[in-house]
Design a protein around this motif. Structure first.
Motif, PDB file in Angstrom:
ATOM      1  N   ASN A   1       0.865  -1.131  -0.022  1.00 42.44           N
ATOM      2  CA  ASN A   1      -0.044  -0.070   0.100  1.00 42.44           C
ATOM      3  C   ASN A   1       0.917   1.263   0.082  1.00 42.44           C
ATOM      4  OD1 ASN A   1      -1.982   1.853   0.574  1.00 42.44           O
ATOM      5  ND2 ASN A   1      -2.982   0.609   1.887  1.00 42.44           N
ATOM      6  N   GLY A   2       1.867   1.203   0.799  1.00 44.06           N
ATOM      7  CA  GLY A   2       2.837   2.441   0.876  1.00 44.06           C
ATOM      8  C   GLY A   2       3.644   2.550  -0.296  1.00 44.06           C
ATOM      9  N   ALA A   3       3.999   1.422  -0.793  1.00 43.64           N
ATOM     10  CA  ALA A   3       4.792   1.569  -1.939  1.00 43.64           C
ATOM     11  C   ALA A   3       4.149   1.963  -3.110  1.00 43.64           C
ATOM     12  CB  ALA A   3       5.549   0.205  -2.464  1.00 43.64           C
ATOM     13  N   LEU A   4       2.739   1.630  -3.327  1.00 46.07           N
ATOM     14  CA  LEU A   4       1.970   2.038  -4.535  1.00 46.07           C
ATOM     15  C   LEU A   4       1.667   3.515  -4.330  1.00 46.07           C
ATOM     16  CD1 LEU A   4       0.590   0.522  -6.745  1.00 46.07           C
ATOM     17  CD2 LEU A   4      -1.435   0.360  -5.328  1.00 46.07           C
ATOM     18  N   ILE A   5       1.640   4.260  -2.936  1.00 36.41           N
ATOM     19  CA  ILE A   5       1.157   5.537  -3.190  1.00 36.41           C
ATOM     20  C   ILE A   5       2.520   6.318  -3.452  1.00 36.41           C
ATOM     21  CG2 ILE A   5       1.119   7.610  -1.481  1.00 36.41           C
ATOM     22  CD1 ILE A   5      -0.261   5.682   0.458  1.00 36.41           C
ATOM     23  N   LEU A   6       3.877   5.806  -3.399  1.00 36.11           N
ATOM     24  CA  LEU A   6       5.106   6.406  -3.981  1.00 36.11           C
ATOM     25  C   LEU A   6       5.069   6.015  -5.317  1.00 36.11           C
ATOM     26  CD1 LEU A   6       7.852   7.795  -3.097  1.00 36.11           C
ATOM     27  CD2 LEU A   6       8.499   5.415  -2.573  1.00 36.11           C
ATOM     28  N   ILE A   7       4.808   4.963  -5.722  1.00 29.11           N
ATOM     29  CA  ILE A   7       5.043   4.448  -7.229  1.00 29.11           C
ATOM     30  C   ILE A   7       3.870   5.343  -8.136  1.00 29.11           C
ATOM     31  CG2 ILE A   7       4.717   2.644  -9.109  1.00 29.11           C
ATOM     32  CD1 ILE A   7       5.720   0.862  -6.620  1.00 29.11           C
ATOM     33  N   LEU A   8       2.854   5.507  -7.643  1.00 30.59           N
ATOM     34  CA  LEU A   8       1.870   6.016  -8.486  1.00 30.59           C
ATOM     35  C   LEU A   8       2.052   7.449  -8.415  1.00 30.59           C
ATOM     36  CD1 LEU A   8      -1.412   4.211  -7.608  1.00 30.59           C
ATOM     37  CD2 LEU A   8      -0.296   4.205  -9.909  1.00 30.59           C
ATOM     38  N   GLY A   9       2.785   8.181  -7.460  1.00 35.68           N
ATOM     39  CA  GLY A   9       3.245   9.346  -7.451  1.00 35.68           C
ATOM     40  C   GLY A   9       4.264   9.697  -8.434  1.00 35.68           C
ATOM     41  N   ILE A  10       5.416   8.735  -8.812  1.00 38.06           N
ATOM     42  CA  ILE A  10       6.376   8.860  -9.693  1.00 38.06           C
ATOM     43  C   ILE A  10       6.039   8.805 -11.055  1.00 38.06           C
ATOM     44  CG2 ILE A  10       8.682   7.757 -10.189  1.00 38.06           C
ATOM     45  CD1 ILE A  10       8.861   7.125  -7.247  1.00 38.06           C
ATOM     46  N   VAL A  11       5.134   7.714 -11.237  1.00 35.95           N
ATOM     47  CA  VAL A  11       4.685   7.457 -12.330  1.00 35.95           C
ATOM     48  C   VAL A  11       2.823   7.376 -12.510  1.00 35.95           C
ATOM     49  CG1 VAL A  11       6.562   6.099 -13.709  1.00 35.95           C
ATOM     50  CG2 VAL A  11       5.230   4.987 -12.033  1.00 35.95           C
ATOM     51  N   PRO A  12       2.425   8.609 -12.545  1.00 40.67           N
ATOM     52  CA  PRO A  12       0.932   8.563 -12.420  1.00 40.67           C
ATOM     53  C   PRO A  12       0.188   8.573 -13.797  1.00 40.67           C
ATOM     54  CG  PRO A  12       1.899  10.756 -12.376  1.00 40.67           C
ATOM     55  CD  PRO A  12       3.050   9.945 -12.431  1.00 40.67           C
ATOM     56  N   GLY A  13       0.942   8.503 -14.676  1.00 40.53           N
ATOM     57  CA  GLY A  13       0.419   8.302 -16.031  1.00 40.53           C
ATOM     58  C   GLY A  13      -0.625   7.507 -16.567  1.00 40.53           C
ATOM     59  N   GLY A  14      -0.150   6.156 -15.989  1.00 43.56           N
ATOM     60  CA  GLY A  14      -1.083   4.948 -16.265  1.00 43.56           C
ATOM     61  C   GLY A  14      -2.471   5.013 -15.638  1.00 43.56           C
ATOM     62  N   LEU A  15      -2.647   5.312 -14.122  1.00 47.08           N
ATOM     63  CA  LEU A  15      -3.769   5.514 -13.663  1.00 47.08           C
ATOM     64  C   LEU A  15      -4.580   6.823 -14.212  1.00 47.08           C
ATOM     65  CD1 LEU A  15      -5.541   4.480 -11.467  1.00 47.08           C
ATOM     66  CD2 LEU A  15      -4.501   5.928  -9.794  1.00 47.08           C
ATOM     67  N   MET A  16      -3.899   8.005 -14.449  1.00 47.38           N
ATOM     68  CA  MET A  16      -4.553   9.064 -15.057  1.00 47.38           C
ATOM     69  C   MET A  16      -5.087   8.751 -16.294  1.00 47.38           C
ATOM     70  SD  MET A  16      -2.019  12.379 -14.301  1.00 47.38           S
ATOM     71  CE  MET A  16      -2.245  13.289 -12.821  1.00 47.38           C
ATOM     72  N   ALA A  17      -4.405   8.014 -17.134  1.00 45.91           N
ATOM     73  CA  ALA A  17      -5.050   7.634 -18.464  1.00 45.91           C
ATOM     74  C   ALA A  17      -6.178   6.629 -18.289  1.00 45.91           C
ATOM     75  CB  ALA A  17      -3.773   6.967 -19.323  1.00 45.91           C
ATOM     76  N   LEU A  18      -6.029   5.801 -17.315  1.00 47.67           N
ATOM     77  CA  LEU A  18      -7.282   4.813 -17.101  1.00 47.67           C
ATOM     78  C   LEU A  18      -8.541   5.749 -16.792  1.00 47.67           C
ATOM     79  CD1 LEU A  18      -7.134   1.485 -14.990  1.00 47.67           C
ATOM     80  CD2 LEU A  18      -8.850   3.382 -14.313  1.00 47.67           C
ATOM     81  N   CYS A  19      -8.258   6.722 -15.851  1.00 50.74           N
ATOM     82  CA  CYS A  19      -9.389   7.459 -15.408  1.00 50.74           C
ATOM     83  C   CYS A  19      -9.947   8.308 -16.650  1.00 50.74           C
ATOM     84  CB  CYS A  19      -9.206   8.331 -14.325  1.00 50.74           C
ATOM     85  SG  CYS A  19      -8.684   7.516 -12.778  1.00 50.74           S
ATOM     86  N   ALA A  20      -9.301   8.954 -17.264  1.00 50.72           N
ATOM     87  CA  ALA A  20      -9.503   9.647 -18.751  1.00 50.72           C
ATOM     88  C   ALA A  20     -10.350   8.977 -19.661  1.00 50.72           C
ATOM     89  CB  ALA A  20      -8.285  10.494 -19.350  1.00 50.72           C
ATOM     90  N   ASP A  21      -9.777   7.757 -19.943  1.00 44.11           N
ATOM     91  CA  ASP A  21     -10.458   6.902 -20.638  1.00 44.11           C
ATOM     92  C   ASP A  21     -11.853   6.418 -20.299  1.00 44.11           C
ATOM     93  OD1 ASP A  21      -8.285   7.006 -22.378  1.00 44.11           O
ATOM     94  OD2 ASP A  21      -7.406   4.876 -21.652  1.00 44.11           O
ATOM     95  N   ALA A  22     -11.859   6.077 -19.063  1.00 41.32           N
ATOM     96  CA  ALA A  22     -13.060   5.624 -18.474  1.00 41.32           C
ATOM     97  C   ALA A  22     -14.072   6.904 -18.411  1.00 41.32           C
ATOM     98  CB  ALA A  22     -12.947   5.205 -16.993  1.00 41.32           C
ATOM     99  N   ILE A  23     -13.771   8.020 -18.153  1.00 38.87           N
ATOM    100  CA  ILE A  23     -14.700   9.002 -18.217  1.00 38.87           C
ATOM    101  C   ILE A  23     -15.311   9.258 -19.730  1.00 38.87           C
ATOM    102  CG2 ILE A  23     -14.964  11.631 -17.877  1.00 38.87           C
ATOM    103  CD1 ILE A  23     -15.313  10.033 -15.268  1.00 38.87           C
ATOM    104  N   VAL A  24     -14.189   9.427 -20.549  1.00 33.93           N
ATOM    105  CA  VAL A  24     -14.754   9.682 -21.872  1.00 33.93           C
ATOM    106  C   VAL A  24     -15.588   8.661 -22.544  1.00 33.93           C
ATOM    107  CG1 VAL A  24     -13.774   9.711 -24.508  1.00 33.93           C
ATOM    108  CG2 VAL A  24     -12.337  10.878 -22.598  1.00 33.93           C
ATOM    109  N   ALA A  25     -15.129   7.397 -22.045  1.00 35.31           N
ATOM    110  CA  ALA A  25     -16.125   6.296 -22.413  1.00 35.31           C
ATOM    111  C   ALA A  25     -17.612   6.322 -22.070  1.00 35.31           C
ATOM    112  CB  ALA A  25     -15.420   4.971 -22.194  1.00 35.31           C
TER     113      ALA A  25
END
Length: 495
Positions: free
Chosen positions: A467-491
């Motif tokens: 859990n702690g590692a994921l908070i750090l990793i998603l902060g360093i490379v947030p692009g994947g989750l951001m793209a997932l949210c953007a694609d989901a909203i657009v769809a």
């Protein structure tokens, strides 16, 4: 006759319902005080449901079933997947705590949490006012029971009563607002309501009157000021495992019904509800951040933190429609979705540490209880520090990018008022950083109150580290989750 497509739109819900009933029956023959069999079956079910929802989410198309009353779309399925995973993590963290306090004498904690998740799924899938309300009631009734699960504890019983009374009032607000919309438009389906309002043949005053009650009911469910009265008392009074249960996954469902009702159903009234949400956001940021500074109880501080975080999330929702143009909608709503997902991830870690430090007969609820944690357990102090810094919005953690995405959506609108709101939000975040950093200061620079080391079961230790590692990793490379949210909203908006 119900067609095959209708059943396909709700098969994660069907799996969850059937397994919740089976697990309730299996639990009757369990004598183990830690409810190991019930626990494992529940986690396996949640994992299967998360995978099913994730597989459905990869399909960009929206499917309607049962006469258009339920919808299966990318945004909804991703939120179901994340909610299932959040509940899995909650149960892993909460099981040792619950066992120490006699809350596992029966399997109610597991079965009621599954029914609460089923309520979230129905809320997320609802494309009809009645379906959304039924899902909401299933979630809230299960939550009331969970808060009161520790029957021999007066504080928990008091919190459950407050939650029940205020929750009933908020449900009444929402139901009254929905009934006004039905009376004005003649339909309960969000798509039909959208068409009726867009035709401009409906009395605008009646619509706005109903909208006020709907927004008030939604504000209560997410704990936005001035409808936040229940949050600090319930967070502090409920058993900590249940506090996490009502403070993490349900926020994802609350975000979903805001999108279903306000965006998919009432978007032609955006100019009205965006102003209401702006006032709620300002009040939440003020009340949440200023009140949190005065708190000495860690759970109560995190409750006020939640109020301010919800205010920040609302800022993303108010920038979707600008000058009757929806060009900015995909950026604004995807930023809000990214914010709520990362908030839940960070909340799981912060409450996970509180649950870990709690011992039999000792709750570890005061900020001073964390004193010297770094000397006793550098790993868990590090996870808590990551969670606090992320909530404060300090780079390179994921909370920083969540706040940045919302601020970018506000500034991209080009509206002076929204840019002023972005500046106000930054100032409030600076104030809020104080009480988050205070927790880190206590852990790293204060003398420990006890010399005992912190021990945790292997599953808790593993999940907390991830859990702690994921908070750090998603902060360093947030692009994947951001793209997932953007694609989901657009769809979803396209569907």
């Amino acid at each position: 006759m119900i067609d095959k497509l209708s059943w396909m739109t709700i098969y994660p819900e069907l799996v969850l319902l059937v397994m919740a009933c089976i697990i309730a029956l299996v639990d009757l023959s369990t004598t183990d005080t830690h409810r190991t069999r019930t626990y494992v079956l529940t986690l396996l079910t949640l994992a299967v449901v998360a995978v099913l929802s994730g597989m459905q989410a990869t399909d960009a198309k929206s499917y309607y079933g049962f006469g258009g009353m339920v919808v299966s779309d990318s945004m909804g399925n991703w939120l179901k997947c994340f909610a299932s995973l959040a509940l899995m993590v909650t149960l892993v963290y909460g099981r040792p705590y619950a066992a120490d306090r006699g809350m596992l004498r029966g399997g109610e904690m597991f079965t009621m949490s599954m029914f609460a998740l089923l309520g979230m799924f129905v809320m997320i899938s609802g494309a009809n006012f009645l379906v959304i309300y039924l899902g909401l009631e299933l979630l809230t009734l299960s939550s009331y029971a969970l808060v009161a699960l520790r029957r021999d504890n007066a504080v928990a019983s008091e919190a459950a009563m407050k939650y029940f009374v205020l929750g009933a009032m908020a449900s009444g607000f929402l139901l009254y607002g929905l009934s006004m919309m039905y009376g004005a438009t003649g339909s309960l389906d969000t798509t039909e309501v959208f068409k009726a309002i867009a035709s401009r043949k409906v009395n605008h005053q009646v619509l706005v009157f109903g909208l006020v009650f709907i927004v008030a009911g939604l504000a209560f469910k997410i704990g936005a000021a001035p409808f936040h009265m229940w949050v600090p008392d319930v967070y502090q009074g409920a058993p900590t495992a249940i506090t996490l249960m009502i403070g993490a996954a349900p926020e994802l469902a609350a975000f979903a019904i805001i999108i279903r009702l306000l965006v998919e159903g009432l978007l032609p009234l955006a100019i009205d509800w965006q102003q209401m949400l702006a006032l709620l956001a300002i009040a939440s940021l003020l009340v949440g951040n200023l009140a949190a500074i005065a708190q000495t109880n860690l759970k109560r501080m995190l409750a006020y933190s939640t109020i301010s975080q919800m205010g920040f999330m609302l800022l993303g929702l108010i920038a979707g429609v600008v000058n009757n143009s929806t060009y900015n909608a995909q950026f604004a709503y995807s930023a809000a979705m990214f914010y709520i997902v990362t908030y839940v991830l960070t909340t799981l870690a912060s409450f996970g540490i509180i649950l870990l430090l709690a011992r039999e007969g000792f709750e570890s609820e005061e900020i001073t209880d964390l004193a010297g944690l770094n000397q006793r357990s550098p790993l868990y102090a590090g996870v808590m520090a990551i969670a606090m810094f992320s909530l404060a919005g300090i780079p390179p953690l994921v909370g920083f990018y969540a706040k940045l995405a919302v601020l970018q959506a506000l500034i991209a609108s080009g509206q002076g008022m929204y840019i002023a709101l972005a500046v106000f939000a930054v100032v409030m975040s600076l104030i809020g950083a104080f009480y988050y950093i205070r927790v880190v200061k206590v852990m790293y620079f204060d003398a420990p109150v006890t010399a005992s080391t912190v021990s945790a079961p292997r599953d808790v230790r593993t999940v907390l580290t991830l859990n702690g590692a994921l908070i750090l990793i998603l902060g360093i490379v947030p692009g994947g989750l951001m793209a997932l949210c953007a694609d989901a909203i657009v769809a979803t908006l396209a569907g």
